[in-house]
Design a protein around this motif. Structure first.
Motif, PDB file in Angstrom:
ATOM      1  N   GLY A  69       0.773  -1.234   0.000  1.00  0.00           N
ATOM      2  CA  GLY A  69       0.000   0.000   0.000  1.00  0.00           C
ATOM      3  C   GLY A  69       0.803   1.282   0.000  1.00  0.00           C
ATOM      4  N   THR A  70       2.063   1.228  -0.399  1.00  0.00           N
ATOM      5  CA  THR A  70       2.888   2.439  -0.480  1.00  0.00           C
ATOM      6  C   THR A  70       2.992   2.878  -1.932  1.00  0.00           C
ATOM      7  N   LEU A  91      -4.591  18.564  -7.776  1.00  0.00           N
ATOM      8  CA  LEU A  91      -4.006  17.319  -8.271  1.00  0.00           C
ATOM      9  C   LEU A  91      -3.626  16.397  -7.116  1.00  0.00           C
ATOM     10  N   VAL A  92      -3.025  16.951  -6.060  1.00  0.00           N
ATOM     11  CA  VAL A  92      -2.657  16.137  -4.901  1.00  0.00           C
ATOM     12  C   VAL A  92      -3.910  15.563  -4.247  1.00  0.00           C
ATOM     13  N   ALA A  93      -4.923  16.372  -4.055  1.00  0.00           N
ATOM     14  CA  ALA A  93      -6.160  15.893  -3.431  1.00  0.00           C
ATOM     15  C   ALA A  93      -6.789  14.768  -4.254  1.00  0.00           C
ATOM     16  N   GLN A  94      -6.793  14.914  -5.553  1.00  0.00           N
ATOM     17  CA  GLN A  94      -7.410  13.896  -6.408  1.00  0.00           C
ATOM     18  C   GLN A  94      -6.581  12.613  -6.428  1.00  0.00           C
ATOM     19  N   ILE A  95      -5.258  12.734  -6.412  1.00  0.00           N
ATOM     20  CA  ILE A  95      -4.420  11.529  -6.395  1.00  0.00           C
ATOM     21  C   ILE A  95      -4.611  10.804  -5.069  1.00  0.00           C
ATOM     22  N   GLU A  96      -4.725  11.557  -3.979  1.00  0.00           N
ATOM     23  CA  GLU A  96      -4.957  10.935  -2.674  1.00  0.00           C
ATOM     24  C   GLU A  96      -6.295  10.200  -2.652  1.00  0.00           C
ATOM     25  N   LEU A 106       0.186   4.733   2.384  1.00  0.00           N
ATOM     26  CA  LEU A 106       1.291   5.676   2.536  1.00  0.00           C
ATOM     27  C   LEU A 106       1.663   6.253   1.182  1.00  0.00           C
ATOM     28  N   LEU A 107       1.787   7.579   1.136  1.00  0.00           N
ATOM     29  CA  LEU A 107       2.218   8.274  -0.074  1.00  0.00           C
ATOM     30  C   LEU A 107       3.544   8.947   0.220  1.00  0.00           C
ATOM     31  N   ILE A 108       4.521   8.727  -0.649  1.00  0.00           N
ATOM     32  CA  ILE A 108       5.819   9.379  -0.487  1.00  0.00           C
ATOM     33  C   ILE A 108       6.088  10.280  -1.679  1.00  0.00           C
ATOM     34  N   VAL A 109       6.891  11.293  -1.443  1.00  0.00           N
ATOM     35  CA  VAL A 109       7.342  12.173  -2.512  1.00  0.00           C
ATOM     36  C   VAL A 109       8.783  12.555  -2.192  1.00  0.00           C
ATOM     37  N   GLU A 110       9.595  12.625  -3.220  1.00  0.00           N
ATOM     38  CA  GLU A 110      11.001  12.946  -3.061  1.00  0.00           C
ATOM     39  C   GLU A 110      11.287  14.237  -3.807  1.00  0.00           C
ATOM     40  N   THR A 111      12.143  15.069  -3.211  1.00  0.00           N
ATOM     41  CA  THR A 111      12.513  16.320  -3.851  1.00  0.00           C
ATOM     42  C   THR A 111      13.937  16.678  -3.469  1.00  0.00           C
TER      43      THR A 111
END
Length: 155
Positions: A69-70, A91-96, A106-111
């Motif tokens: 589920g990640t 876009l973030v709200a819709q992807i969530e 769990l959602l991760i993002v790298e920057t």
């Protein structure tokens, strides 16, 4: 309006990404290959487009292999002249929402840790992400990778 990305969006989305100045030719080729794979293979990936009469933003998310589920938010971009108008947050709200339906937890993002990515880091914090880790000198000497996470609630 946020909707699923269509093949007819490809050129406009690649132009948005190229105009960002954050992707070299290899990076652009990688994004194009991922988008083509999405259209051809019916992959698990999620691509959404912010549409305001034409594509003005894009988000791309993939499940993390060997996890339960990640998901990794791999790309989030809006057209420069449309920044600050709420498309990124939408876009973030819709992807969530899409991920919660799929049972993601769990959602991760790298920057990047470079100063020019401060706006992105602030944006992710405002969207409820927390900085989880820093890998020093990841992208290049002096360019750290920052990893942000957000727990999701299945809906």
């Amino acid at each position: 309006m946020i909707r699923e990305t269509r093949p007819s969006d490809k050129e406009a989305l690649l132009r948005i990404i190229e105009d960002s100045g954050q992707f070299d030719l290899d990076g652009l080729a990688h994004v194009e290959a991922a988008l083509d794979g999405y259209f051809a293979e019916g992959s698990e990936a999620i691509w959404l487009t912010a549409d305001d009469g034409e594509p003005v933003g894009v988000v791309y998310c993939n499940p993390e292999p060997v996890t339960s589920g990640t998901w990794n938010l791999l790309l989030l971009w809006t057209r420069k002249d449309r920044e600050g108008q709420g498309f990124g947050s939408a876009l973030v709200a819709q992807i969530e929402a899409a991920l919660c339906i799929r049972g993601a937890r769990l959602l991760i993002v790298e920057t990047s840790g470079l100063p020019e990515f401060e706006t992105a880091r602030t944006f992710y914090s405002k969207c409820g992400f927390s900085q989880e880790a820093r890998i020093q000198n990841f992208f290049a000497d002096g360019d750290d990778k920052l990893i942000y996470t957000k727990m999701l609630t299945a809906g």
